[in-house]
Design an enzyme around this catalytic site. Sequence first.
Site, mmCIF file in Angstrom:
data_model
loop_
_atom_site.group_PDB
_atom_site.id
_atom_site.type_symbol
_atom_site.label_atom_id
_atom_site.label_comp_id
_atom_site.label_asym_id
_atom_site.label_seq_id
_atom_site.Cartn_x
_atom_site.Cartn_y
_atom_site.Cartn_z
ATOM 1 C CB SER A 136 -1.026 -0.107 1.262
ATOM 2 O OG SER A 136 -1.771 -1.201 1.060
ATOM 3 C CG HIS A 153 -2.236 3.707 3.347
ATOM 4 N ND1 HIS A 153 -3.935 3.231 3.256
ATOM 5 C CD2 HIS A 153 -1.861 2.428 3.190
ATOM 6 C CE1 HIS A 153 -4.092 2.129 3.089
ATOM 7 N NE2 HIS A 153 -2.705 1.835 3.144
#
Length: 289
Positions: A194, A240
């Site tokens: 991610s 993230h």
Amino acid sequence: MDTQPGLLRCYRHPEAVTGIRCARCERPICPQCMISASVGFQCPECVRDGSGTGHSAGANQPRTLAGGRVAADGRLVTKILMAINLALFIAVQVVGTPLLDELALIGGGHVVLSNGEPVGVADGEWYRLLTSAFLHQEIPHFLFNMLGLWMIGGIVEPELGRIRYTALCLLSALSGSTLAYLLSPHTQFSLGASGMVFGLLGAWIVLARRRRQDMRPALLFVGLNLLITFTRPGISWQAHIGGLVAGVLLTYAMVHAPRARRDLVQYGACALVLLIDLGIVLARSAALT
């Protein structure tokens, strides 16, 4: 059959009539094949070979927005990264928990496995900062990240070129892991690509702005992913955000670097991000040990 035998036809495009010859080899060339030289025009082969131009063979090759070489396959690095993720995903399905224990991101510092040995980044296992970024356990997680890597990577890689794109992906993944290492509980396991994908999302925003394209699709996509990040449990928002910030900063430096000092600015920005990550890891490790 040629009804006008007196006309010259391009040696690369026989259907094109031309009156121009290569200044080096004297073969007929059409406007599509003509490359300006110090005297007249040259064909692509003579330019590629550096024949009499005074420049290296790659001097006249087309360049990407960031100054990299334009490649025939604009997704080669993306495919390699996906292949690594797939190989590790299959390995996890076969081996199971022992492999996750060895490669996933965990802070360490008083964390031990069943064998009694300390594990984690703070215990010297720095490789986890990168291996965790290629590791997946659940099928939906793997498919979602691979879809993002394929879609967004297909936009970003052709704009940056292979070397710069590789640096962007690896540093975004590393920065995501670094922020997760800094802000997450030291006993929390983390894994997944991610951080890399969010780095590509950040790059997409910068590229859309640089190209003066409609930024709404990129911003909407990033917004939806951030919404999912902060509303669904079990997601490492730190990874993230770390990847996203690194992707924005690195891509901005790559596409806005002045041409005269392009390499210095671009690789200097990569080195700076790497040093920041290194400083954070050292400080966090010192705090845990």
